[in-house]
Design an enzyme around this catalytic site. Structure first.
Site, PDB file in Angstrom:
ATOM      1  N   LYS A  72       3.032   5.187  13.134  1.00 22.73           N
ATOM      2  CA  LYS A  72       3.212   5.693  11.412  1.00 22.73           C
ATOM      3  C   LYS A  72       4.317   5.305  10.821  1.00 22.73           C
ATOM      4  O   LYS A  72       5.333   5.734  11.537  1.00 22.73           O
ATOM      5  CB  LYS A  72       2.613   7.045  11.281  1.00 22.73           C
ATOM      6  CG  LYS A  72       1.951   7.369   9.707  1.00 22.73           C
ATOM      7  CD  LYS A  72       0.613   6.661   9.936  1.00 22.73           C
ATOM      8  CE  LYS A  72      -0.185   6.925   8.483  1.00 22.73           C
ATOM      9  NZ  LYS A  72      -1.642   6.456   8.698  1.00 22.73           N
ATOM     10  N   PRO A 110      -1.588  -0.989   5.710  1.00 21.86           N
ATOM     11  CA  PRO A 110      -1.431  -0.024   4.214  1.00 21.86           C
ATOM     12  C   PRO A 110      -2.125   1.275   4.656  1.00 21.86           C
ATOM     13  O   PRO A 110      -2.697   1.667   5.539  1.00 21.86           O
ATOM     14  CB  PRO A 110      -2.346  -0.779   3.390  1.00 21.86           C
ATOM     15  CG  PRO A 110      -3.193  -1.701   4.183  1.00 21.86           C
ATOM     16  CD  PRO A 110      -2.755  -1.797   5.483  1.00 21.86           C
ATOM     17  N   ASP A 111      -1.321   2.245   3.890  1.00 22.19           N
ATOM     18  CA  ASP A 111      -1.716   3.736   3.872  1.00 22.19           C
ATOM     19  C   ASP A 111      -1.620   4.141   2.199  1.00 22.19           C
ATOM     20  O   ASP A 111      -1.480   3.384   1.509  1.00 22.19           O
ATOM     21  CB  ASP A 111      -0.963   4.542   4.767  1.00 22.19           C
ATOM     22  CG  ASP A 111      -1.523   5.690   5.197  1.00 22.19           C
ATOM     23  OD1 ASP A 111      -2.642   6.113   5.544  1.00 22.19           O
ATOM     24  OD2 ASP A 111      -0.607   6.686   5.001  1.00 22.19           O
ATOM     25  N   GLY A 178     -15.757   6.093  -4.662  1.00 26.24           N
ATOM     26  CA  GLY A 178     -14.712   5.166  -4.702  1.00 26.24           C
ATOM     27  C   GLY A 178     -14.828   4.044  -4.032  1.00 26.24           C
ATOM     28  O   GLY A 178     -16.021   3.450  -3.996  1.00 26.24           O
TER      29      GLY A 178
HETATM   30  N1  LIG Z   1     -10.402   2.984   2.037  1.00 26.87           N
HETATM   31  C1  LIG Z   1     -10.630   2.877   3.219  1.00 26.87           C
HETATM   32  O1  LIG Z   1     -10.944   1.957   4.111  1.00 26.87           O
HETATM   33  C2  LIG Z   1     -10.287   4.186   4.017  1.00 26.87           C
HETATM   34  C3  LIG Z   1     -10.215   4.133   5.405  1.00 26.87           C
HETATM   35  C4  LIG Z   1     -10.307   5.409   6.149  1.00 26.87           C
HETATM   36  C5  LIG Z   1     -10.333   6.516   5.501  1.00 26.87           C
HETATM   37  N2  LIG Z   1     -10.316   6.667   4.002  1.00 26.87           N
HETATM   38  C6  LIG Z   1     -10.429   7.804   3.239  1.00 26.87           C
HETATM   39  O2  LIG Z   1     -11.856   7.900   2.552  1.00 26.87           O
HETATM   40  C7  LIG Z   1     -11.734   8.562   1.279  1.00 26.87           C
HETATM   41  C8  LIG Z   1     -12.022   7.578   0.367  1.00 26.87           C
HETATM   42  O3  LIG Z   1     -11.129   6.464   0.016  1.00 26.87           O
HETATM   43  P1  LIG Z   1     -11.093   5.461  -0.927  1.00 26.87           P
HETATM   44  O4  LIG Z   1     -10.460   4.438  -0.610  1.00 26.87           O
HETATM   45  O5  LIG Z   1     -12.686   5.330  -1.416  1.00 26.87           O
HETATM   46  O6  LIG Z   1     -10.692   6.018  -2.025  1.00 26.87           O
HETATM   47  P2  LIG Z   1     -10.751   6.012  -3.765  1.00 26.87           P
HETATM   48  O7  LIG Z   1      -9.513   6.656  -4.311  1.00 26.87           O
HETATM   49  O8  LIG Z   1     -11.383   4.718  -3.973  1.00 26.87           O
HETATM   50  O9  LIG Z   1     -11.911   7.094  -4.042  1.00 26.87           O
HETATM   51  C9  LIG Z   1     -12.121   8.366  -4.151  1.00 26.87           C
HETATM   52  C10 LIG Z   1     -13.115   8.695  -4.879  1.00 26.87           C
HETATM   53  O10 LIG Z   1     -13.526  10.246  -4.893  1.00 26.87           O
HETATM   54  C11 LIG Z   1     -13.209  10.843  -6.094  1.00 26.87           C
HETATM   55  N3  LIG Z   1     -13.063  12.181  -6.382  1.00 26.87           N
HETATM   56  C12 LIG Z   1     -11.725  12.583  -6.032  1.00 26.87           C
HETATM   57  N4  LIG Z   1     -11.899  13.965  -6.017  1.00 26.87           N
HETATM   58  C13 LIG Z   1     -12.886  14.311  -5.990  1.00 26.87           C
HETATM   59  C14 LIG Z   1     -13.557  15.675  -6.061  1.00 26.87           C
HETATM   60  N5  LIG Z   1     -12.987  16.558  -6.089  1.00 26.87           N
HETATM   61  N6  LIG Z   1     -15.065  15.635  -6.242  1.00 26.87           N
HETATM   62  C15 LIG Z   1     -15.669  14.339  -6.090  1.00 26.87           C
HETATM   63  N7  LIG Z   1     -15.084  13.238  -6.297  1.00 26.87           N
HETATM   64  C16 LIG Z   1     -13.776  13.411  -6.284  1.00 26.87           C
HETATM   65  C17 LIG Z   1     -12.402   9.853  -7.107  1.00 26.87           C
HETATM   66  O11 LIG Z   1     -12.736   9.885  -8.571  1.00 26.87           O
HETATM   67  C18 LIG Z   1     -12.813   8.772  -6.643  1.00 26.87           C
HETATM   68  O12 LIG Z   1     -13.902   7.834  -7.192  1.00 26.87           O
HETATM   69  C19 LIG Z   1     -10.186   9.270   1.355  1.00 26.87           C
HETATM   70  O13 LIG Z   1     -10.248  10.452   1.844  1.00 26.87           O
HETATM   71  C20 LIG Z   1      -9.530   8.008   2.283  1.00 26.87           C
HETATM   72  O14 LIG Z   1      -8.244   8.790   2.891  1.00 26.87           O
HETATM   73  C21 LIG Z   1     -10.474   5.354   3.305  1.00 26.87           C
END
Ligand SMILES: NC(=O)c1ccc[n+]([C@@H]2O[C@H](COP(=O)([O-])OP(=O)(O)OC[C@H]3O[C@@H](n4cnc5c(N)ncnc54)[C@H](O)[C@@H]3O)[C@@H](O)[C@H]2O)c1
Length: 350
Positions: A72, A110-111, A178
């Site tokens: 990381k 990315p992270d 999201g």
């Molecule tokens: N994008 C990836 O490929 C990926 C990979 C591994 C893990 N993750 C994890 O998955 C999760 C979602 O990632 P993402 O890329 O879709 O993020 P994102 O920011 O696109 O979506 C998050 C969504 O959750 C909503 N949200 C936030 N707080 C909330 C709450 N308290 N109650 C209900 N909805 C709420 C936001 O409005 C948003 O629509 C994160 O925890 C991220 O770390 C994502």
């Protein structure tokens, strides 16, 4: 005791900011893991995060059977620092120099706080980067693959609970629409699951309407009677209080860091609720990106690796049963077994 193989901390010559790279383990193969560009009260807090997150990457790759180790990078921004585009470029080039100096022992992606566009800037200096945008030869947005990985984990849990991996008719409560959540909602609706969804952003209601899903509030969904709860928003959802309110048989979702403390896994176990560790249920994106870009697999092979998360979860459930431990402890055990086997300490399993 120092658990990590190598930690590099250098003040970036261009940006003046601390660039921290933690290489936890290369026992299974060269390390990989994201760049977190985030504000910390003190750079040492960034170091703590890098140490913790790199160890979590080792676990994620080992459990999912990937020949990669955990690493990381953290750039610790002092509170209130804003990076204009020129300074951001400087930071990314400082990071890139440091990664390049490792000669391929570690590849960055990315992270939190960074994107595929930032990986393109790093790629100007070093080839050891993944998830560049597609038009630059990278695999781009990982969220659709993350959603496919969660779907695979849900199939394994469904088979365990109801004897069938088919999700048709299953009642699922999805939190967060999201990038990942919306993809997942569409996949689940196509499978014929009965969805209840929520998001703090009311604009997402139109997705629920389009998919014929019921809408709930973020507060109410945790106590809604569903088969499986699917956290796809931010971390820290599962507290002692929330676990007490749950009305489901399993929690399986892509959100990172779902537990407020590791002990909450035990609480879920005591309530008879299956909790699939998030480093497994969220692994699809990382598995896809690293398999295609670092291990140079074909798209079909990469897809198969993501779908193999179903088998990983099945193995996790079996190991937990055999050892009478939580799924989190079973994950640790499976990872340690693979790392010990790679290091030649014990014979590899068949
Ligand atoms: N994008 C990836 O490929 C990926 C990979 C591994 C893990 N993750 C994890 O998955 C999760 C979602 O990632 P993402 O890329 O879709 O993020 P994102 O920011 O696109 O979506 C998050 C969504 O959750 C909503 N949200 C936030 N707080 C909330 C709450 N308290 N109650 C209900 N909805 C709420 C936001 O409005 C948003 O629509 C994160 O925890 C991220 O770390 C994502």
């Amino acid at each position: 005791m120092l658990d990590h193989e190598q930690i590099l901390i250098r003040r970036g010559p261009r940006s003046g900011l601390p660039v921290i790279i933690a290489l936890h383990s290369t026992a299974l193969g060269p390390a990989a893991g994201g760049l977190r560009l985030w504000h910390y009260p003190d750079w040492r807090d960034g170091l703590t995060d890098a140490l913790r997150l790199s160890a979590a990457m080792t676990l994620k790759f080992a459990v999912t059977g990937l020949a990669s180790g955990g690493g990381k990078t953290v750039v610790a921004l002092p509170p209130g620092t804003w990076l204009d585009p020129a300074r951001r470029r400087d930071v990314l080039h400082d990071v890139a120099d440091q990664i390049d100096s490792l000669g391929g022992t570690y590849t960055v992606g990315p992270d939190v706080g960074t994107s595929p566009a930032d990986m393109a800037v790093i790629g100007e200096v070093t080839p050891h980067v993944f998830c560049k945008p597609k038009h630059l030869g990278g695999s781009g947005d990982s969220s659709p693959h993350t959603a496919h990985g969660t779907l695979a984990a849900l199939r394994a849990v469904s088979r365990r609970l109801y004897g069938e991996s088919d999700l048709k008719g299953l009642r699922l409560g999805l939190i967060g629409l999201g990038h990942v959540g919306e993809h997942l909602a569409r996949l689940l609706a196509a499978e014929g699951a009965h969805l209840t969804v929520t998001d703090i952003d009311p604009a997402k209601m139109k997705i629920a309407d389009e998919l014929g899903a019921a809408w709930s509030s973020p507060e109410e969904i945790v106590s809604t009677d569903v088969d499986i709860l699917v956290p796809a928003a931010l971390g820290g959802l599962l507290t002692t209080q929330v676990v007490g309110q749950l009305h489901c048989r399993a929690v399986v979702g892509p959100a990172n860091n779902q537990l407020d403390t590791p002990e909450t896994a035990e609480l879920l176990h005591q309530r008879g609720i299956l909790w699939i560790p998030d480093h497994v249920a969220s692994a699809g994106g990382a598995v896809h990106a690293i398999t295609t870009e670092v291990h140079h697999a074909t798209p079909d092979e990469a897809l198969a690796r993501v779908q193999a998360i179903e088998g990983t979860v099945t193995e996790l459930l079996r190991t937990a049963d055999d050892l009478h431990v939580t799924l989190a402890q079973a994950g640790h055990e499976m990872a340690q077994r693979r790392i010990r086997a790679a290091a030649g300490l014990v014979p590899a399993e068949g």
